[in-house]
Write a protein that holds these residues in place. Structure first.
Motif, PDB file in Angstrom:
ATOM      1  N   LEU A 116       9.566  -1.490   0.877  1.00  0.00           N
ATOM      2  CA  LEU A 116       8.426  -2.092   1.320  1.00  0.00           C
ATOM      3  C   LEU A 116       8.144  -1.839   2.783  1.00  0.00           C
ATOM      4  N   GLU A 117       9.156  -1.969   3.713  1.00  0.00           N
ATOM      5  CA  GLU A 117       8.809  -1.781   5.069  1.00  0.00           C
ATOM      6  C   GLU A 117       8.254  -0.492   5.508  1.00  0.00           C
ATOM      7  N   ILE A 118       8.827   0.753   4.578  1.00  0.00           N
ATOM      8  CA  ILE A 118       8.322   2.119   4.785  1.00  0.00           C
ATOM      9  C   ILE A 118       6.600   2.280   4.193  1.00  0.00           C
ATOM     10  N   LEU A 119       6.794   1.670   3.238  1.00  0.00           N
ATOM     11  CA  LEU A 119       5.451   1.688   2.492  1.00  0.00           C
ATOM     12  C   LEU A 119       4.288   1.089   3.358  1.00  0.00           C
ATOM     13  N   LEU A 120       4.691  -0.151   3.871  1.00  0.00           N
ATOM     14  CA  LEU A 120       3.731  -0.854   4.795  1.00  0.00           C
ATOM     15  C   LEU A 120       3.403  -0.186   6.076  1.00  0.00           C
ATOM     16  N   THR A 121       4.488   0.365   6.899  1.00  0.00           N
ATOM     17  CA  THR A 121       4.162   0.834   8.064  1.00  0.00           C
ATOM     18  C   THR A 121       4.330   2.285   8.055  1.00  0.00           C
ATOM     19  N   GLY A 122       4.573   3.063   7.255  1.00  0.00           N
ATOM     20  CA  GLY A 122       4.867   4.702   7.079  1.00  0.00           C
ATOM     21  C   GLY A 122       6.359   4.912   7.731  1.00  0.00           C
ATOM     22  N   GLY A 123       7.174   4.014   8.206  1.00  0.00           N
ATOM     23  CA  GLY A 123       8.653   4.124   8.910  1.00  0.00           C
ATOM     24  C   GLY A 123       8.478   4.481  10.157  1.00  0.00           C
ATOM     25  N   PRO A 124       9.929   4.989  10.658  1.00  0.00           N
ATOM     26  CA  PRO A 124       9.859   5.438  11.836  1.00  0.00           C
ATOM     27  C   PRO A 124       9.316   6.659  12.270  1.00  0.00           C
ATOM     28  N   ALA A 125       8.965   7.566  11.231  1.00  0.00           N
ATOM     29  CA  ALA A 125       8.235   9.004  11.427  1.00  0.00           C
ATOM     30  C   ALA A 125       6.653   8.447  11.778  1.00  0.00           C
ATOM     31  N   LYS A 126       6.306   7.412  11.826  1.00  0.00           N
ATOM     32  CA  LYS A 126       4.951   7.242  12.128  1.00  0.00           C
ATOM     33  C   LYS A 126       4.840   6.119  13.377  1.00  0.00           C
ATOM     34  N   PRO A 127       5.243   6.422  14.454  1.00  0.00           N
ATOM     35  CA  PRO A 127       5.315   5.354  15.636  1.00  0.00           C
ATOM     36  C   PRO A 127       3.813   4.579  15.804  1.00  0.00           C
ATOM     37  N   GLU A 128       2.974   5.551  15.307  1.00  0.00           N
ATOM     38  CA  GLU A 128       1.932   4.667  15.625  1.00  0.00           C
ATOM     39  C   GLU A 128       1.176   3.655  14.557  1.00  0.00           C
ATOM     40  N   GLY A 129       2.125   3.608  13.496  1.00  0.00           N
ATOM     41  CA  GLY A 129       2.019   2.792  12.369  1.00  0.00           C
ATOM     42  C   GLY A 129       1.105   3.120  11.222  1.00  0.00           C
ATOM     43  N   LYS A 130       0.910   2.248  10.269  1.00  0.00           N
ATOM     44  CA  LYS A 130       0.031   2.774   9.288  1.00  0.00           C
ATOM     45  C   LYS A 130      -1.162   1.529   9.200  1.00  0.00           C
ATOM     46  N   SER A 131      -2.324   2.094   8.980  1.00  0.00           N
ATOM     47  CA  SER A 131      -3.417   1.260   9.061  1.00  0.00           C
ATOM     48  C   SER A 131      -3.941   0.936   7.585  1.00  0.00           C
ATOM     49  N   TRP A 132      -4.290  -0.233   7.193  1.00  0.00           N
ATOM     50  CA  TRP A 132      -4.975  -0.876   6.033  1.00  0.00           C
ATOM     51  C   TRP A 132      -6.402  -1.561   6.277  1.00  0.00           C
ATOM     52  N   ARG A 133      -7.238  -1.344   5.208  1.00  0.00           N
ATOM     53  CA  ARG A 133      -8.371  -1.893   5.401  1.00  0.00           C
ATOM     54  C   ARG A 133      -8.952  -2.578   3.795  1.00  0.00           C
ATOM     55  N   LEU A 134      -9.652  -3.652   3.917  1.00  0.00           N
ATOM     56  CA  LEU A 134      -9.907  -4.222   2.586  1.00  0.00           C
ATOM     57  C   LEU A 134     -10.706  -3.126   1.861  1.00  0.00           C
ATOM     58  N   LYS A 135     -10.303  -3.173   0.522  1.00  0.00           N
ATOM     59  CA  LYS A 135     -10.788  -1.956  -0.495  1.00  0.00           C
ATOM     60  C   LYS A 135     -11.936  -2.717  -1.195  1.00  0.00           C
ATOM     61  N   ALA A 136     -13.296  -1.850  -1.093  1.00  0.00           N
ATOM     62  CA  ALA A 136     -14.446  -2.400  -1.841  1.00  0.00           C
ATOM     63  C   ALA A 136     -14.554  -2.405  -3.246  1.00  0.00           C
ATOM     64  N   ALA A 137     -13.740  -1.346  -4.162  1.00  0.00           N
ATOM     65  CA  ALA A 137     -13.714  -1.218  -5.337  1.00  0.00           C
ATOM     66  C   ALA A 137     -13.207  -2.414  -6.015  1.00  0.00           C
ATOM     67  N   TYR A 138     -13.545  -2.673  -7.109  1.00  0.00           N
ATOM     68  CA  TYR A 138     -12.971  -3.806  -7.885  1.00  0.00           C
ATOM     69  C   TYR A 138     -12.190  -3.283  -8.775  1.00  0.00           C
ATOM     70  N   THR A 139     -10.697  -3.741  -9.193  1.00  0.00           N
ATOM     71  CA  THR A 139     -10.070  -3.387 -10.327  1.00  0.00           C
ATOM     72  C   THR A 139      -9.667  -4.754 -11.209  1.00  0.00           C
ATOM     73  N   ALA A 140     -10.237  -4.612 -12.533  1.00  0.00           N
ATOM     74  CA  ALA A 140     -10.145  -5.397 -13.358  1.00  0.00           C
ATOM     75  C   ALA A 140      -8.553  -6.240 -13.643  1.00  0.00           C
ATOM     76  N   GLY A 141      -8.353  -7.469 -13.524  1.00  0.00           N
ATOM     77  CA  GLY A 141      -7.013  -8.055 -13.345  1.00  0.00           C
ATOM     78  C   GLY A 141      -6.146  -8.058 -12.291  1.00  0.00           C
ATOM     79  N   ILE A 142      -6.841  -7.377 -11.209  1.00  0.00           N
ATOM     80  CA  ILE A 142      -6.090  -7.323  -9.918  1.00  0.00           C
ATOM     81  C   ILE A 142      -6.864  -8.167  -8.934  1.00  0.00           C
ATOM     82  N   GLU A 143      -8.177  -7.964  -8.844  1.00  0.00           N
ATOM     83  CA  GLU A 143      -8.905  -8.819  -7.593  1.00  0.00           C
ATOM     84  C   GLU A 143      -9.713 -10.069  -8.414  1.00  0.00           C
TER      85      GLU A 143
END
Length: 317
Positions: A116-143
């Motif tokens: 989970l930590e690697i998926l969330l941040t990109g791990g040590p290989a990405k010292p700048e971190g990993k950025s996320w933003r809200l997804k506009a598209a709707y997926t049935a049963g998920i949102e």
């Protein structure tokens, strides 16, 4: 096995390699006066900790040079390198020894698991971190929306471009960056942050800039806000309980949660609300599905209690 014991075993491996090598080299014929040319040898062990791998290599004394190939396009000439992989997967790692006009290559497979930590941040290989933003598209049963309950069962589905539909679409541009060392950075592009409407009315009324066009269905607002500059993040897998309010009656009750991964952030994630908490439902390299709590009872003694869980998706930048 502790990390210290693993490193001791890796050092013991070096001594064993030298002993075996010494026996292997005593392979000459006493009656033969010709020089025996020995092919250089190499071997290595490794220790995987998340996406960070410590290699412990050994080459024979007749080696003139050696090199590592980590299987991801990166190389090293260090004897015991430490390498950070950028993604989960299987990597064919080789240590090559060159000497006496010949070479020898030892190859082993290193497996990096999708933590989970690697998926969330990109791990040590990405010292700048990993950025996320809200997804506009709707997926049935998920949102959608659910009550504050352990099952997280959605009773109200969402729609495509929900925030645009209620006049708050600017929040789709805001980014949330998780860095492997524990730092957490929010960039609200226009200086406004998405917040629970009831919370904003009670605590930040003077800073409200835009209110949802459908406050009953989507009780959110854009509010002038400066995110914390020293925020951190962590993952909590312990069971927990919160005081919540029933969406139909407003009556308080205790909600118990078990078997979930809770994302703890020093400032808000997605939107800000009183005593908000975040549960990670699923995550991969490109998408994260979460459930975020929000209060919806406009009472001074109850607005800090969550009433609903908004199920949202975030996309990796």
């Amino acid at each position: 096995m502790t990390t210290m014991k693993k490193f001791k075993n890796m050092k013991s491996f070096k001594l064993l390699f030298i002993a075996i090598l010494s026996l292997a080299l005593v392979q000459c014929d006493d009656d033969d006066d010709d020089m025996v040319m020995h092919k250089p040898l190499s071997d290595f062990q490794f220790l995987v900790e998340g996406s960070l791998v410590t290699f412990n290599g050994k080459v024979s004394d007749d080696t003139d040079s050696f090199s590592w190939d980590f299987g991801d396009g990166n190389t090293s000439a260090e004897e015991d390198p430490v390498h950070a992989y950028a993604a989960a997967g299987d990597y064919e790692v080789s240590l090559t020894a060159v000497g006496s006009g010949s070479s020898f290559t030892e190859t082993k497979t290193v497996t990096i698991l999708p933590s989970l930590e690697i998926l969330l941040t990109g791990g040590p290989a990405k010292p700048e971190g990993k950025s996320w933003r809200l997804k506009a598209a709707y997926t049935a049963g998920i949102e959608g929306a659910s009550g504050v309950e352990n099952s997280l069962s959605i009773f109200q589905p969402s729609i495509d471009n929900l925030l645009h539909a209620v006049g708050l679409g600017a929040s789709y541009e805001d980014t949330f960056t998780f860095i492997y060392d524990g730092r957490y950075v929010i960039d609200n592009k226009d200086g406004n942050s998405l917040m629970g409407l009831i919370y904003a009315n009670f605590e930040r009324g003077a800073d409200i800039r835009e209110v949802s066009w459908d406050p009953n269905l989507v009780p959110l607002a854009n509010v002038l806000y400066t995110p914390a500059t020293d925020a951190t993040w962590s993952i909590d897998e312990e069971d927990f309980s919160v005081m919540a309010t029933d969406p139909a009656t407003g009556a308080p009750y205790q909600a118990n949660f078990t078997g979930h991964q809770r994302l703890i952030t020093g400032d808000y994630f997605g939107f800000k609300d009183a005593n908000a908490f975040t549960i990670i439902k699923s995550i991969d390299e490109t998408t994260m599905n979460v459930a975020l709590s929000i209060g919806a009872v406009p009472h001074p003694d109850l607005y800090t209690f969550p009433t609903l869980m908004f199920h949202l998706s975030f996309e990796a930048m």
